[in-house]
Enzyme design. Sequence first.
Site, PDB file in Angstrom:
ATOM      1  N   SER A 368       0.836  -1.198   0.000  1.00 18.86           N
ATOM      2  CA  SER A 368       0.000   0.000   0.000  1.00 18.86           C
ATOM      3  C   SER A 368       0.867   1.242   0.000  1.00 18.86           C
ATOM      4  O   SER A 368       1.890   1.306   0.700  1.00 18.86           O
ATOM      5  CB  SER A 368      -0.912  -0.004   1.232  1.00 18.86           C
ATOM      6  N   GLU A 369       0.443   2.248  -0.759  1.00 18.16           N
ATOM      7  CA  GLU A 369       1.234   3.457  -0.955  1.00 18.16           C
ATOM      8  C   GLU A 369       1.454   4.252   0.331  1.00 18.16           C
ATOM      9  O   GLU A 369       2.368   5.073   0.407  1.00 18.16           O
ATOM     10  CB  GLU A 369       0.557   4.377  -1.991  1.00 18.16           C
ATOM     11  N   ASN A 370       0.590   4.062   1.323  1.00 18.28           N
ATOM     12  CA  ASN A 370       0.750   4.828   2.557  1.00 18.28           C
ATOM     13  C   ASN A 370       1.743   4.202   3.526  1.00 18.28           C
ATOM     14  O   ASN A 370       1.888   4.650   4.655  1.00 18.28           O
ATOM     15  CB  ASN A 370      -0.600   5.045   3.251  1.00 18.28           C
TER      16      ASN A 370
END
Length: 554
Positions: A368-370
């Site tokens: 996930s990008e976060n």
Amino acid sequence: MHLRHTRPSSIFARHLQSVPNHHRSLHHSLRAHRMRCTRPINLYTFAQRYRSQDDVYSHKVKTSAKEALLECGLKDGDTVLAGGFGICGIPMTCIQGIREMGTKDLTLISNDCGTVDWGLGVLLEEPNQCKRMVGSYMAENTNIGDYYVDGELELELMPQGTLAERLRAGGAGIPAFYTPAGVNTIIESGQHIIAYDKNGYPRITSAPKESRIFDNKKYILERAIKGRCGLVKAHRADKFGNLQFRKTSLNFNKAVAMASDFTIAEVEEIVEIGALRPEEIHVSGIYVQAVIKAEIESRIHKLVFTAKDEKTNGAAAVKKDQRTLMREKIAKRGAMELRDGIVVNLGIGLPVMTADYVPEGWRLWMHSENGVLGLGRYPFPGEQDADCINAGKQSCTLVEGAAMFDSSEAFGMIRGGHLNMKMLGAMQVNKYGDLANWIIPGMGKNVKGMGGGMDLVSNDTFCVVLTQHTTKEGEPKIVENCTYPVTGKNCVHRIITELAVFDVDRMNGLKLIELDDDKISVGELRKITGCEFTVDKNLRKYQQIDEVDDDILK
């Protein structure tokens, strides 16, 4: 440097005049020491001795956000950087402090703008507090489009990974860098409208980017970002400002702390120096100038549960409409692309649904990008955690072996080609693999942003697009040429709809490899597809993961 008390050097004298208030006690003690001694004084040895005798770092701990902001010297027209992803890891106490101070014409730089009533969004609701918003994904704030199109707010959008890296570069002393994200899009060509006038005409547009070829691949130049004031939210801090984060709350906070001239860390707990073990410190206190206690409890924007009596996603056992059944059909076919043990990034919407249908016992390393590798299911009621969300801002859990990191590292994994696969949705995709999935021209005030899509498609990692075959109006989504602004060129390898599966040849176009011939014939499919395609000589029947043998999935 040695200084005699009888004649301090002019360099040191000028230095004393520029010393901030919170360091003056050290210099006052130095002056007293010099008055008592005639031998040369080594400033650095003295400062070290002074530190060992007294806690000179306690000045970093402030009683309120207002005190910290006043010491920062925040004024009208300044640039404020803020950490957070959605409303996870946002410095809400500090944001509220700026709102109450009434500082005007600020440039706010953050991944997003929160919601209308939470996060940076509250500053947009105050007259003239925010002049320009710089970020990547604004979909959660429903008012920002009104202010933007009506000419009340300047809005500068960029790829999410580019924003993270520009902040990190700003803090690392790197003035600019080349990136593949945004190549051959409006990010490179400079056609993005940053501001409208009161009559609805473009007033400011983005400038074209310089490009260069490295190893036969095109990259564009991006400049570093720095800010006057940085606002970050952490779990714990010691009095030096060393910060510890929980789960996905690190996100953009580390890069913001690095890139700011004066960083204010808002934390849930302040501890003594030494209470945090070295391996527990995620951001060094060298980047932090003030620490305050958080006064506002964190929220979860999209609280989603897994019901304990349901096998997948807590979906209610009710009659499903045709749209839901169609989406599940696409997701079940998309799940056939996955394999046990792979590292995959599943985009918002249809892609993330595929994880609900993988065979029992499989372990997917969902990225996930976060800032997480190892996303798990949605939490059970009572298990939710405001510091643990996915890229869609939904509550989530982590699998055993999950790893946490900040957003700049998350995108480094993407651009560096360390994933096995990525799945994205689409508004349009053309016969050569061009993808458009972030904006529809003419949508007016419905402003979203590109998020992490341009970074995800910036390398040659296998890319699968899941999409409905046509729009609600019956227009083809698979087209000859994309008429919407593209996310990336020649980046898609496979297209899956509710009717068919296509392989993409970037030179020769589409090849039909699967067809739901119970629903449609090849001839009928051609009529609702916006471009020509060839048919594989071994054309297969459209498949579903719950209808095939396990051997096929190995």
